[in-house]
Design an enzyme around this catalytic site. Structure first.
Site, mmCIF file in Angstrom:
data_model
loop_
_atom_site.group_PDB
_atom_site.id
_atom_site.type_symbol
_atom_site.label_atom_id
_atom_site.label_comp_id
_atom_site.label_asym_id
_atom_site.label_seq_id
_atom_site.Cartn_x
_atom_site.Cartn_y
_atom_site.Cartn_z
ATOM 1 N N GLU A 1 0.827 -1.201 0.000
ATOM 2 C CA GLU A 1 0.000 0.000 0.000
ATOM 3 C C GLU A 1 0.867 1.259 0.000
ATOM 4 O OE1 GLU A 1 -3.867 -0.608 1.772
ATOM 5 O OE2 GLU A 1 -3.502 1.141 3.027
ATOM 6 N N GLU B 1 2.078 1.909 -3.356
ATOM 7 C CA GLU B 1 0.995 2.481 -4.147
ATOM 8 C C GLU B 1 0.855 3.972 -3.830
ATOM 9 O OE1 GLU B 1 -2.622 0.297 -3.571
ATOM 10 O OE2 GLU B 1 -3.741 1.572 -4.972
ATOM 11 N N CYS C 1 -8.478 -2.417 3.701
ATOM 12 C CA CYS C 1 -8.424 -3.669 4.473
ATOM 13 C C CYS C 1 -9.740 -3.998 5.150
ATOM 14 C CB CYS C 1 -7.321 -3.688 5.511
ATOM 15 S SG CYS C 1 -6.414 -2.217 5.685
ATOM 16 N N SER D 1 -7.270 1.695 -2.390
ATOM 17 C CA SER D 1 -6.062 0.926 -2.655
ATOM 18 C C SER D 1 -6.464 -0.398 -3.295
ATOM 19 C CB SER D 1 -5.333 0.660 -1.338
ATOM 20 O OG SER D 1 -4.419 -0.391 -1.521
ATOM 21 N N LYS E 1 -15.753 -10.104 7.440
ATOM 22 C CA LYS E 1 -14.767 -11.026 6.869
ATOM 23 C C LYS E 1 -15.442 -12.299 6.378
ATOM 24 C CE LYS E 1 -11.020 -8.624 7.518
ATOM 25 N NZ LYS E 1 -10.210 -8.192 6.370
ATOM 26 N N GLU F 1 -16.432 -11.369 3.051
ATOM 27 C CA GLU F 1 -15.281 -11.114 2.171
ATOM 28 C C GLU F 1 -14.762 -12.402 1.516
ATOM 29 O OE1 GLU F 1 -11.555 -9.863 3.995
ATOM 30 O OE2 GLU F 1 -11.230 -8.422 2.388
ATOM 31 N N GLU G 1 -13.594 -13.075 -6.582
ATOM 32 C CA GLU G 1 -12.221 -12.819 -7.022
ATOM 33 C C GLU G 1 -11.183 -13.407 -6.069
ATOM 34 O OE1 GLU G 1 -14.607 -10.724 -6.290
ATOM 35 O OE2 GLU G 1 -13.932 -8.926 -5.234
ATOM 36 N N CYS H 1 -10.759 -2.500 14.337
ATOM 37 C CA CYS H 1 -11.069 -3.930 14.469
ATOM 38 C C CYS H 1 -11.250 -4.383 15.918
ATOM 39 C CB CYS H 1 -9.981 -4.763 13.824
ATOM 40 S SG CYS H 1 -9.641 -4.278 12.129
#
Ligand code: SF4
Ligand code: SF4
Ligand code: FES
Lengths: 668, 174
Positions: free
Chosen positions: A277, A280, A297, A317, A356, A359, A364, A501
């Site tokens: 990141e 980037e 994230c 990102s 999550k 996710e 993908e 989190c």
């Protein structure tokens, strides 16, 4: 001085907003359902009643203190009302406590016990409403809802989304998504904050414990597990340890005893995230149009952006979350090293997070069609598995993570608290940009619980403006300011859960803020205890690049650790049908009137299209509808003609699009 | 060409005209959250109910969550999320009307307009039959109301006369 009396005791009124606050400060734990210090006052459950001389019974949460009040918190009338309130709620509640996911953590159960409700004088509810199991993260059981509205206010006031609301009237009132839809059909981002605040089992986390046991008992599978940073400062709470106590070694030991073949640390892939990141970011600094860079994230934030901020998706990102980077490394490279096929390895993650669970199902995130992460268990689910197995947590001998994903920097650990990702990135960016060694690694400005944290950091002459938000409502506000040009940042960290989190909905139930503060303290303490504080210093990371990933942002790194985003509609449902063609060679034309397209004038586009069709006399050959999202659109306003999505169809563009794509296909 | 029973405009044009009307209503009231209720009232007058996709559209334009709009639309009894007929027949089932035989009246009406069991509205969207608790005209019991008009001292025979009359007017209009 202004005073009042509570149970014959004189107390000074300070600046308490409600009697409830004042009385609780005295050490009297008044019961509540619909009161929560982080949300607005609703005053509907009547659980918090007290008696005021001359005024009778009032709800203490919505009554401000006034001088001279004579209050009784436990008078016969108060006792009677409380019991009645509980009995009425229970009468209308599906009381299958023993099989309820929330049993043991349910506030209704707790208060019924605390006030000794032993019989219910009212009839039972005969209506059984269907459960909503459509989502990957949560299960809603309206039969257990006590209509306190906590989830409604959480989703709207804190998360800024408003998935849930009250509907109907009188005895038919319900709480749920629009049009009685399921959570999977609306713009729910699976943050789970509604379930974390629900006092009962009406919204719970979808449990995957059975699937975990099945995998563990399957001799053909190599079962590996990764543990997220925030878990290590919260799991102890489930076993009577104080919040924030770092129990990493015990967590690892417990997982090994439960039968996991390899126990790895998600912080390692967090370190990888930092490198990817930050590279980037440094690249984007060259081109101001690509700024700000938003973190990616948090899967709840990502889904929020996909539903609500299609224009900002290019600012997210491209890094996968640490969980997904980890899964991909394991299935793509590590499996080969172990001489295994991806399908023979079963990857589990222990996460503080409910999003999550969603996710891992994103298409993908697969390797050769096999999911990179097979299962997510929350901190709470892990606690239950430990209890099930009879392990005495506090007696466990600490164990350490397995190689190669076992050694982390402090920067990887602070991912667990709001501000941590930004701080970790700053630690890396400084050295990357300046080429000098960063001595003072703490960036205190981005820590803590303020809704918006800002920092302007001088990275060797380059000033980088950073913003950190947690709670999607705060993100929404910030994006508004960025859009109107009121604010500018280079880098923005977003976490959906309050506190980051550590405040995830998969963590042990924690209504008080103090618990979250203690967890954050634990996280930063773990950082200090780390031998290395910067991701770029982690020798494991260097090894991973050398062995598998070449270098940050390389082609290989991209294929393994980066991703793409899609636009998503906010609600599934019928289109608004405008012209229905019975013609044999009809053309299907859909104009998006979703928020983004609408604001860019898509209604005028629609009008213009109809006008042109009338003019050309081909109105009967077009099936025209207004739709709420074309999913996969690039530029507003979007139009779909048969299968083709055309972007940027402003009213002025209609003419050329109509001529080139509609008129020439029609039969005149 | 098929035309609408109410407006006589070509059937194919109705959805388009109605949607334009919705936009007109929103423009006129202002895109403000505070005017949600007046907007819903006018839109309901246009469609005779509140279609889900139109509610979603309104939510989007007013920048409200669909759940909020749904909440408001289901809270007030004046709103309906189911299509209603051109003629809404309300049968009073208050105590006075009940005692004086509102049930046979109701059965007669349902039979006459050809309602299927469990459906409040005929498939051609011509009639909706509902019961309501008290119309406040107990002196005339049993009472029914067709759209805004009250009819007192109903009997199953009288029903047929009234509906015959509606049907003739309808035919004349065409
Ligand atoms: S999970 Fe989050 S977004 Fe979904 S309904 Fe609950 S609070 Fe709202
Ligand atoms: S689902 Fe839970 S939080 Fe929401 S209103 Fe019902 S009981 Fe309250
Ligand atoms: S806590 Fe006061 S009314 Fe619910």
């Amino acid at each position: 001085m202004n005073t009042l009396s509570v149970d014959h005791q004189t107390v000074a009124i300070k600046n308490e907003k409600s009697l409830l606050e004042l009385i609780r400060n005295m050490g009297i734990e008044l019961p509540t359902f619909c009161y929560n210090s982080e949300l607005s006052i609703y005053g509907a459950c009547r659980m918090c009643v007290v008696e005021i001389e001359g005024r009778g019974i009032v709800a203490s949460c919505s009554t401000p203190p006034a001088p001279g009040m004579k209050i009784f918190t436990n008078s016969p009338r108060v006792q009677r009302v409380r019991k009645t309130v509980l009995e009425l709620l229970l009468a209308n509640h599906d009381r299958e406590c023993t099989t309820c996911e929330k049993s043991g953590h349910c506030k209704l159960q707790e208060l019924a016990e605390r006030f000794g409700v032993r019989k219910i004088r009212y009839g039972e509810r005969d209506l059984k409403l269907p459960l909503d199991t459509s989502g990957k993260s949560l299960v809603r059981d309206p039969n257990k809802c006590i209509l306190c509205g906590d989830c409604v206010r959480m989703c709207w006031e804190v998360q800024g989304i408003g998935v849930l609301n009250f509907s109907n009237r009188g005895s038919k009132v319900q709480v749920g998504p629009a049009f009685n839809k399921n959570l999977a059909e609306v713009d729910c981002v699976n943050c789970g904050q509604c379930s974390a605040i629900c006092p009962t089992g009406a919204i719970v986390v979808k449990s995957e414990i059975d699937a975990a046991w099945t995998a563990l008992h399957d001799p053909t599978k190599l079962v590996v597990v990764q543990v997220a940073p925030a878990v290590r400062v919260a799991l102890g709470e489930e076993f009577g340890l104080p919040a924030g106590e770092i129990v990493t070694g015990k967590v690892v030991a417990a997982l090994k005893k439960l039968g996991f073949d390899k126990v790895f640390d998600t912080c390692v892939s967090a370190d990888l995230t930092v490198l990817e990141e930050t590279h980037e970011l440094v690249e984007r600094l060259e081109n101001p149009a690509d700024l700000p860079l938003f973190t990616s994230c948090c899967p709840a934030w990502v889904k929020y952006a996909e539903h609500n901020e299609p224009e900002f998706l290019k600012h997210l990102s491209t890094c996968r979350s640490p969980q997904q980077m980890f899964g991909s490394l394991v299935k793509k490279y590590w499996a080969k090293e172990m001489g295994k096929k991806p399908e023979d390895i079963f990857t589990v993650s222990i996460m503080p997070c409910t999003a999550k669970k969603f996710e891992i199902t994103r298409p993908e995130f697969t390797t050769d069609g096999i999911p990179d992460v097979d299962l997510v268990l929350t901190t709470q689910e892990l606690a239950r598995m430990i209890r099930e197995s009879g392990l005495l947590f506090h007696q466990l001998e600490a164990a350490s993570f397995d190689t190669p994903f076992g050694f982390t920097s402090g920067a990887g650990v602070i991912f667990g608290a709001s501000g941590g990702v930004a701080e970790a990135a700053l630690r890396a960016a400084y050295e990357m940009i300046s080429g000098k060694v960063l001595e003072q690694v703490n960036f205190e400005e981005v820590r803590g619980f303020q809704g918006l944290k800002e920092a302007a950091v001088n990275l060797d002459g380059n000033e980088i403006k950073v913003a950190v938000v947690h709670g999607l409502g705060n993100a929404k506000k910030l994006i508004g300011k960025i859009k109107t040009g009121k604010s500018f940042y280079h880098f923005v960290e977003v976490m959906a859960c309050p506190g980051g989190c550590i405040g995830g909905a998969g963590q042990p139930v924690a209504v008080e803020k103090a618990v979250k503060e203690a967890r954050a303290k634990g996280i930063y303490h773990a950082d200090i205890l780390s031998q290395l504080r910067k991701s770029q210093d982690n020798p494991i990371i260097a090894k991973l690049y050398e062995k598998w990933l070449e270098q940050p942002n390389s082609h290989e790194a991209h294929a393994t650790m980066h991703t793409k985003y899609i636009t998503r509609g906010r609600i599934t449902g019928e289109d608004i049908q405008l012209l229905t063609s019975k013609h044999q060679q009809k053309l299907d034309v859909a104009v998006c009137v979703g928020t983004c397209c609408y604001l860019k004038g898509s209604y005028d586009t629609l009008q213009e299209l109809m006008r042109r069709a009338d003019q050309a006399g081909i109105g009967d050959q077009i099936n025209l509808h207004a739709t709420f999202c074309l999913e996969g659109c690039s530029q507003s306003p979007s139009v779909r003609i048969n299968e083709e999505i055309v972007g940027g169809v402003s009213p002025e563009q209609v003419d050329s699009v109509f001529t080139s794509k509609i008129l020439n296909r029609s039969q005149r | 060409m098929d035309t609408d029973i109410l407006t006589e405009e070509p059937q194919a044009m109705i959805p388009r005209r109605r949607f334009e009307k919705v936009n007109e209503i929103i423009e006129r009231n202002g895109k403000l959250q505070a005017v949600l209720i007046p907007i819903l009232q006018e839109v309901q007058a246009e469609y005779r109910y509140l279609p889900e996709e139109i509610l979603t559209y309104i939510a989007m334009v007013l920048n409200l969550s669909p759940a909020t709009v749904y909440g408001v639309a289901t809270f007030y009894a004046q709103f309906s999320l189911e299509p209603k007929g051109k003629y809404v027949i309300k049968i009073c089932d208050g105590t006075a009307c009940h005692v004086r035989g509102s049930d046979p009246v109701k059965d007669a009406i349902r039979k006459r307009v050809g309602l299927k069991e469990g459906c409040p509205t005929t498939t051609d969207l011509k009639y909706t039959v509902e019961t309501i608790s008290c119309l406040g005209a107990c002196g005339l019991a049993p009472v029914i109301m067709i759209n805004e008009k009250i009819y007192g001292q109903m009997t199953p025979q009288a029903i047929n006369i009234i509906i015959d009359k509606l049907e003739t007017e309808e035919g004349d209009a065409k």
